[in-house]
Design a protein around this motif. Sequence first.
Motif, PDB file in Angstrom:
ATOM      1  N   ALA A  44      18.060   3.289 -90.624  1.00 24.36           N
ATOM      2  CA  ALA A  44      17.635   3.340 -89.092  1.00 24.36           C
ATOM      3  C   ALA A  44      16.205   4.260 -88.881  1.00 24.36           C
ATOM      4  CB  ALA A  44      18.903   3.869 -88.448  1.00 24.36           C
ATOM      5  N   THR A  45      15.373   3.589 -87.964  1.00 22.46           N
ATOM      6  CA  THR A  45      14.228   4.541 -87.772  1.00 22.46           C
ATOM      7  C   THR A  45      14.651   5.373 -86.556  1.00 22.46           C
ATOM      8  OG1 THR A  45      13.934   2.792 -85.776  1.00 22.46           O
ATOM      9  CG2 THR A  45      12.908   2.501 -88.066  1.00 22.46           C
ATOM     10  N   VAL A  46      13.617   6.293 -86.297  1.00 24.89           N
ATOM     11  CA  VAL A  46      13.812   7.416 -85.379  1.00 24.89           C
ATOM     12  C   VAL A  46      13.974   6.754 -84.109  1.00 24.89           C
ATOM     13  CG1 VAL A  46      12.741   9.043 -83.956  1.00 24.89           C
ATOM     14  CG2 VAL A  46      12.472   9.138 -86.540  1.00 24.89           C
ATOM     15  N   THR A  47      13.098   5.636 -83.814  1.00 22.64           N
ATOM     16  CA  THR A  47      13.250   4.614 -82.449  1.00 22.64           C
ATOM     17  C   THR A  47      14.839   4.344 -82.225  1.00 22.64           C
ATOM     18  OG1 THR A  47      10.904   4.364 -82.309  1.00 22.64           O
ATOM     19  CG2 THR A  47      12.164   3.047 -81.304  1.00 22.64           C
ATOM     20  N   GLU A  48      15.148   3.623 -83.169  1.00 24.34           N
ATOM     21  CA  GLU A  48      16.747   2.971 -83.290  1.00 24.34           C
ATOM     22  C   GLU A  48      17.730   4.080 -83.012  1.00 24.34           C
ATOM     23  OE1 GLU A  48      16.065  -0.633 -86.191  1.00 24.34           O
ATOM     24  OE2 GLU A  48      16.234   1.116 -87.165  1.00 24.34           O
ATOM     25  N   ILE A  49      17.480   5.107 -83.423  1.00 15.84           N
ATOM     26  CA  ILE A  49      18.292   6.299 -83.485  1.00 15.84           C
ATOM     27  C   ILE A  49      18.378   6.786 -81.906  1.00 15.84           C
ATOM     28  CG2 ILE A  49      19.053   8.450 -83.926  1.00 15.84           C
ATOM     29  CD1 ILE A  49      18.115   7.915 -86.880  1.00 15.84           C
ATOM     30  N   LYS A  50      17.202   6.945 -81.496  1.00 17.30           N
ATOM     31  CA  LYS A  50      17.030   7.478 -79.956  1.00 17.30           C
ATOM     32  C   LYS A  50      17.537   6.297 -79.167  1.00 17.30           C
ATOM     33  CE  LYS A  50      13.147  10.633 -80.549  1.00 17.30           C
ATOM     34  NZ  LYS A  50      11.533  10.690 -80.193  1.00 17.30           N
ATOM     35  N   GLN A  51      17.321   5.334 -79.312  1.00 11.98           N
ATOM     36  CA  GLN A  51      18.004   4.200 -78.393  1.00 11.98           C
ATOM     37  C   GLN A  51      19.461   4.199 -78.312  1.00 11.98           C
ATOM     38  OE1 GLN A  51      16.128   0.641 -80.217  1.00 11.98           O
ATOM     39  NE2 GLN A  51      14.266   0.610 -78.834  1.00 11.98           N
ATOM     40  N   GLU A  52      19.989   4.346 -79.643  1.00 13.13           N
ATOM     41  CA  GLU A  52      21.452   4.487 -79.909  1.00 13.13           C
ATOM     42  C   GLU A  52      21.925   5.500 -79.030  1.00 13.13           C
ATOM     43  OE1 GLU A  52      25.446   3.028 -81.000  1.00 13.13           O
ATOM     44  OE2 GLU A  52      23.259   2.288 -80.714  1.00 13.13           O
ATOM     45  N   LEU A  53      21.316   6.954 -79.255  1.00 11.69           N
ATOM     46  CA  LEU A  53      21.643   8.136 -78.442  1.00 11.69           C
ATOM     47  C   LEU A  53      21.631   7.935 -76.770  1.00 11.69           C
ATOM     48  CD1 LEU A  53      19.893  10.704 -80.427  1.00 11.69           C
ATOM     49  CD2 LEU A  53      22.381  10.588 -80.240  1.00 11.69           C
ATOM     50  N   THR A  54      20.684   7.205 -76.394  1.00 15.41           N
ATOM     51  CA  THR A  54      20.487   6.709 -75.021  1.00 15.41           C
ATOM     52  C   THR A  54      21.473   5.854 -74.754  1.00 15.41           C
ATOM     53  OG1 THR A  54      18.009   7.145 -75.037  1.00 15.41           O
ATOM     54  CG2 THR A  54      18.818   5.816 -73.244  1.00 15.41           C
ATOM     55  N   LYS A  55      21.682   4.781 -75.454  1.00 15.68           N
ATOM     56  CA  LYS A  55      22.998   4.090 -75.007  1.00 15.68           C
ATOM     57  C   LYS A  55      24.390   4.618 -74.828  1.00 15.68           C
ATOM     58  CE  LYS A  55      25.517   0.455 -77.469  1.00 15.68           C
ATOM     59  NZ  LYS A  55      25.296  -0.429 -78.804  1.00 15.68           N
ATOM     60  N   ARG A  56      24.506   5.545 -75.738  1.00 19.65           N
ATOM     61  CA  ARG A  56      25.583   6.305 -75.744  1.00 19.65           C
ATOM     62  C   ARG A  56      25.814   7.554 -74.601  1.00 19.65           C
ATOM     63  NH1 ARG A  56      27.646   7.057 -82.054  1.00 19.65           N
ATOM     64  NH2 ARG A  56      27.193   4.753 -82.554  1.00 19.65           N
ATOM     65  N   GLU A  57      24.659   7.674 -73.962  1.00 20.97           N
ATOM     66  CA  GLU A  57      24.366   8.685 -72.916  1.00 20.97           C
ATOM     67  C   GLU A  57      24.512  10.259 -73.611  1.00 20.97           C
ATOM     68  OE1 GLU A  57      27.086   7.665 -69.676  1.00 20.97           O
ATOM     69  OE2 GLU A  57      25.732   6.057 -69.000  1.00 20.97           O
ATOM     70  N   ILE A  58      23.930  10.440 -74.824  1.00 21.38           N
ATOM     71  CA  ILE A  58      23.673  11.534 -75.533  1.00 21.38           C
ATOM     72  C   ILE A  58      22.435  12.140 -75.240  1.00 21.38           C
ATOM     73  CG2 ILE A  58      23.735  12.821 -77.634  1.00 21.38           C
ATOM     74  CD1 ILE A  58      25.874  10.409 -78.563  1.00 21.38           C
ATOM     75  N   GLU A  59      22.226  13.205 -74.470  1.00 24.09           N
ATOM     76  CA  GLU A  59      20.923  13.926 -74.446  1.00 24.09           C
ATOM     77  C   GLU A  59      20.518  14.396 -75.563  1.00 24.09           C
ATOM     78  OE1 GLU A  59      20.762  16.789 -71.265  1.00 24.09           O
ATOM     79  OE2 GLU A  59      22.244  15.433 -69.928  1.00 24.09           O
TER      80      GLU A  59
END
Length: 76
Positions: A44-59
């Motif tokens: 996973a790229t940093v961007t993909e990880i950030k997108q997943e965190l955002t989707k899961r509503e993790i700050e």
Amino acid sequence: MKALITTKKFLDTEKGPEYSEGEFWIGEDARADKILSYEVAKEATVTEIKQELTKREIEFDDKAKKAELIELLKGE
């Protein structure tokens, strides 16, 4: 610690669950490298990880390093 995104459905014989295409897998480097060798996931790229965190509503801190983001994703 690595974060992978599955590209094919596969059963993780060490961790147990079955993963569908597009799911995140998080674990130790040696196991991740073995899964990558089966060609059923990609790192996973940093961007993909950030997108997943955002989707899961993790700050998260937008300037956080990849390892820190993986830990956040793992802890969820």
